[in-house]
Scaffold this motif. Structure first.
Motif, PDB file in Angstrom:
ATOM      1  N   MET A 357       1.058  -1.134   0.195  1.00 33.11           N
ATOM      2  CA  MET A 357       0.185  -0.501  -0.059  1.00 33.11           C
ATOM      3  C   MET A 357       0.615   1.107   0.074  1.00 33.11           C
ATOM      4  SD  MET A 357      -4.036   0.773   0.999  1.00 33.11           S
ATOM      5  CE  MET A 357      -4.431  -0.628   1.120  1.00 33.11           C
ATOM      6  N   ASP A 358       0.559   2.042  -0.426  1.00 32.88           N
ATOM      7  CA  ASP A 358       1.070   3.973  -0.784  1.00 32.88           C
ATOM      8  C   ASP A 358       0.676   4.695   0.431  1.00 32.88           C
ATOM      9  OD1 ASP A 358      -1.415   4.316  -1.288  1.00 32.88           O
ATOM     10  OD2 ASP A 358      -0.238   5.245  -3.525  1.00 32.88           O
ATOM     11  N   GLN A 359       1.401   5.580   0.280  1.00 34.88           N
ATOM     12  CA  GLN A 359       1.011   6.398   1.624  1.00 34.88           C
ATOM     13  C   GLN A 359       1.862   6.102   1.906  1.00 34.88           C
ATOM     14  OE1 GLN A 359      -0.608   9.338   0.863  1.00 34.88           O
ATOM     15  NE2 GLN A 359      -1.461   9.078  -1.441  1.00 34.88           N
ATOM     16  N   GLY A 360       3.085   5.676   2.292  1.00 34.54           N
ATOM     17  CA  GLY A 360       3.706   5.139   3.356  1.00 34.54           C
ATOM     18  C   GLY A 360       3.315   4.034   4.401  1.00 34.54           C
ATOM     19  N   CYS A 369      -7.704  -4.924   6.976  1.00 31.11           N
ATOM     20  CA  CYS A 369      -8.902  -3.223   6.649  1.00 31.11           C
ATOM     21  C   CYS A 369      -7.119  -2.409   7.594  1.00 31.11           C
ATOM     22  CB  CYS A 369      -9.878  -3.091   7.037  1.00 31.11           C
ATOM     23  SG  CYS A 369     -10.552  -4.305   6.339  1.00 31.11           S
ATOM     24  N   LEU A 370      -7.910  -1.198   7.658  1.00 29.70           N
ATOM     25  CA  LEU A 370      -6.704  -0.361   7.381  1.00 29.70           C
ATOM     26  C   LEU A 370      -7.447   1.054   7.764  1.00 29.70           C
ATOM     27  CD1 LEU A 370      -4.119   0.368   8.239  1.00 29.70           C
ATOM     28  CD2 LEU A 370      -3.709   1.709   5.885  1.00 29.70           C
ATOM     29  N   THR A 371      -7.424   1.593   9.260  1.00 30.72           N
ATOM     30  CA  THR A 371      -8.430   3.014   9.440  1.00 30.72           C
ATOM     31  C   THR A 371      -7.231   4.151   9.254  1.00 30.72           C
ATOM     32  OG1 THR A 371      -9.451   1.489  10.867  1.00 30.72           O
ATOM     33  CG2 THR A 371      -9.118   4.199  11.079  1.00 30.72           C
ATOM     34  N   VAL A 372      -7.282   4.994   8.663  1.00 32.00           N
ATOM     35  CA  VAL A 372      -7.019   6.242   8.348  1.00 32.00           C
ATOM     36  C   VAL A 372      -7.601   7.274   9.063  1.00 32.00           C
ATOM     37  CG1 VAL A 372      -4.958   5.058   6.697  1.00 32.00           C
ATOM     38  CG2 VAL A 372      -7.458   6.582   5.880  1.00 32.00           C
ATOM     39  N   TRP A 380      -5.482   6.420  -1.863  1.00 31.32           N
ATOM     40  CA  TRP A 380      -4.788   5.127  -1.471  1.00 31.32           C
ATOM     41  C   TRP A 380      -4.768   4.510  -2.608  1.00 31.32           C
ATOM     42  CZ3 TRP A 380      -2.639   5.316   3.655  1.00 31.32           C
ATOM     43  CH2 TRP A 380      -3.463   6.487   4.663  1.00 31.32           C
ATOM     44  N   THR A 381      -3.759   3.429  -3.030  1.00 34.03           N
ATOM     45  CA  THR A 381      -3.291   2.495  -3.815  1.00 34.03           C
ATOM     46  C   THR A 381      -2.637   1.089  -3.057  1.00 34.03           C
ATOM     47  OG1 THR A 381      -3.257   3.965  -5.474  1.00 34.03           O
ATOM     48  CG2 THR A 381      -2.646   2.457  -6.119  1.00 34.03           C
ATOM     49  N   ALA A 382      -3.241   0.479  -4.104  1.00 32.67           N
ATOM     50  CA  ALA A 382      -3.142  -1.251  -3.245  1.00 32.67           C
ATOM     51  C   ALA A 382      -2.387  -2.490  -4.415  1.00 32.67           C
ATOM     52  CB  ALA A 382      -3.652  -2.087  -2.312  1.00 32.67           C
ATOM     53  N   VAL A 383      -1.871  -2.787  -4.676  1.00 32.98           N
ATOM     54  CA  VAL A 383      -0.484  -3.175  -5.477  1.00 32.98           C
ATOM     55  C   VAL A 383      -0.499  -4.698  -5.034  1.00 32.98           C
ATOM     56  CG1 VAL A 383       1.704  -3.627  -6.992  1.00 32.98           C
ATOM     57  CG2 VAL A 383       0.179  -1.536  -6.298  1.00 32.98           C
TER      58      VAL A 383
END
Length: 538
Positions: A357-360, A369-372, A380-383
């Protein structure tokens, strides 16, 4: 129980069939055999002669049986000095029981949402020095609990679809793929903590690897069509295709039946000093090479593999041959938020060995799952990367400026002063009764004037509840007089509501002719009894 030469040493017969594999070991200085049966009884026998030592029932009541559905697990609690030997067992009704192996007394019992399927895997999942247990339920859940107190550490729910089996004797069988078999505890991601590997049962089997401390999915892949799996090293067909057999003969091999309870195996099965993972799917057994971080010293594998805390295994499988393309889907529970608010981003992937996942954020699980809390509008981009390439997906979150705080809410008006019993009695006396003509419920002009005065008296007591006790004279039947009293009470209530009294504070209490204000049986006495009387309710 048989000796090493195959001679029967002793045999016991239970009240119902025994289930699973009995547990055998030393409890203190005594060798024991512990087995559970389908009536819900867990029984302990002396391993030397078969004499019963104790019995424990997993049923909550004698009239409600709860069949045992797991093999008993016998272990020693490292945190207990006195009587440390324990037995862990589960039932079809979803109960997990921890029993003292020395005397058969319950230590704790916990109820789960579904029946316990497969066997327990016991190990230190949290690296806390205390033992935990991982197991599956019939509700497609994997649960980890602390063996110290039975409390749930984490629960992972899987969505397992219905699938149709191949034809069996001219019919088709519908089966739901379920989590089953005994999980395997190994360190998969190299963080020196145990993780959980388990396999589903059904036509489209999957192998899942979950984080032992939190239940997150580290990786998963399907075992269907093992020969085309890029991670496969070797497969062996145990039950080759054949024509349907006549009569009641078995169609599929007993060695690896179609609906067996798969338990993944980890070990150096081909002698190359590397860890291997064995899985089965329908009538195939697949051997998957998993290289270790370092080579094993000859002769050390047996001891290494038997340890419940073998934390050196690292699953890092090279790509071999053609592979399906990975896929990933990323979504947020909200696409628009106000500055300072949080949003939950979740993703699922297929045929992926890893996700970034980008954004560090960096490397994440293949399903998580991720809470931001983004300070501004962010994408947000996931590869997802696998042997078949890579796939991307994005989710944008629009962040708007936080609006100014609304003006302060004015304080509520002061509550009316509370009334004492003396105040309540004085107010009751100040409220005049309303009188009615014979056989009428309409309000006369005098009655309306009386009600207007009462409304003024009640203006300062808006929170009071008021009872309207309506009565009639004795002429007429009791049933008729009861209905007439209701009508008179409703007439008074409607007038008061129309003049500002809260309807929820008024209660009509029809009393018919049961209450007499004047006992005279003449027109003057009867007129006194045709009234609505006011009372202050508590």
């Amino acid at each position: 129980v048989l000796s090493s030469s195959g001679k029967q040493l002793w045999k016991v017969t239970g009240q119902s069939p025994f289930f699973g594999v009995p547990a055998m070991g030393l409890v203190g200085d005594k060798a024991v055999v512990i087995a559970g049966d389908r009536s819900g009884s867990l029984r302990c026998y002396d391993a030397t002669n078969g004499n019963p030592l104790w019995s424990y029932s997993v049923s909550s009541s004698p009239s409600s049986s709860s069949p045992i559905s797991t093999s008993p697990i016998l272990f020693k609690d490292p945190q207990s000095n006195a009587m440390p030997w324990r037995v862990l067992v589960g039932s079809e009704k979803g109960e997990v029981h921890l029993v003292n192996a020395q005397d058969g007394q319950m230590i704790w019992s916990r109820a789960m949402t579904g029946g316990i399927v497969g066997d327990f895997a016991v190990g230190d999942l949290r690296s806390s020095g205390a033992l935990d247990a991982a197991f599956s339920t019939s509700h497609s859940e994997v649960i980890a609990v602390s063996l110290s107190d039975g409390k749930t550490i984490w629960t992972k729910k899987f969505k397992v679809p219905l699938q149709e089996s191949s034809e069996v004797k001219r019919g088709k069988r519908i089966t739901r793929e379920t989590l089953s078999g005994q999980p395997v505890l190994v360190d998969v991601d190299g963080d020196s903590k145990l993780d959980v590997i388990l396999e589903t049962r059904g036509l489209n089997s999957y192998v899942y690897c979950l984080g032992g401390s939190d239940g997150r999915i580290i990786w998963n892949y399907g075992t269907k069509n093992l020969r085309s799996n890029p991670r496969l090293t070797e497969s062996v067909t145990i039950a080759p295709g054949r024509d349907e057999l006549a009569g009641d003969q078995v169609i599929y091999s007993d060695t690896v039946p179609v609906y067996s309870n798969p338990t993944p195996l980890v070990g150096d099965f081909d002698g190359d000093g590397k860890a291997d993972l064995i899985v089965n799917d329908r009538d195939e057994v697949g051997l998957i090479n998993v290289p270790l971080p370092s080579a094993l010293v000859p002769g050390s594998w047996a001891k290494f593999a038997s340890s419940p805390c073998n934390n050196m295994i690292l699953f890092s499988v090279p790509c071999v041959g053609a592979a399906p393309a990975p896929g990933i889907r990323l979504s947020a529970d909200r696409n628009e938020i106000v500055e300072g608010q949080s949003v939950k981003i979740c993703w699922t992937s297929t045929n992926a060995a890893g996700v970034e996942m980008d954004q560090g954020v960096g490397a994440v699980g293949v399903e998580d799952c991720l809470t931001v809390t983004p300070p501004q509008t962010t994408t947000w981009t996931a590869v997802a990367r696998g042997c078949g390439g890579e796939a991307k997906d994005s989710a944008s979150i629009t962040v708007s400026v936080k609006p100014p705080a609304p003006p302060p809410i004015p304080p509520p008006p002061p509550s009316p002063p509370s009334m004492t019993d003396a105040d309540r009695e004085a107010l009751t006396r100040s409220l005049n009764d309303v009188f009615f003509e014979y056989d009428y419920y309409r309000l006369t002009p005098d009655a309306q004037k009386t009600l207007d005065q009462n409304v003024k008296q009640l203006a300062s007591y808006s929170s009071l509840r008021l009872g309207l006790e309506a009565t009639c004279d004795e002429r007429g039947s009791q049933i008729y007089n009861q209905f007439l009293a209701v009508a008179r009470g409703e007439s008074v209530r409607e007038y008061l509501v129309a003049h500002g009294v809260d309807v929820s504070k008024l209660e009509v209490r029809p009393q018919g002719e049961t209450v007499k204000w004047d006992s005279r049986r003449d027109e003057e006495g009867w007129a006194k009894n045709r009234r609505v009387h006011f009372v202050i309710l508590p």
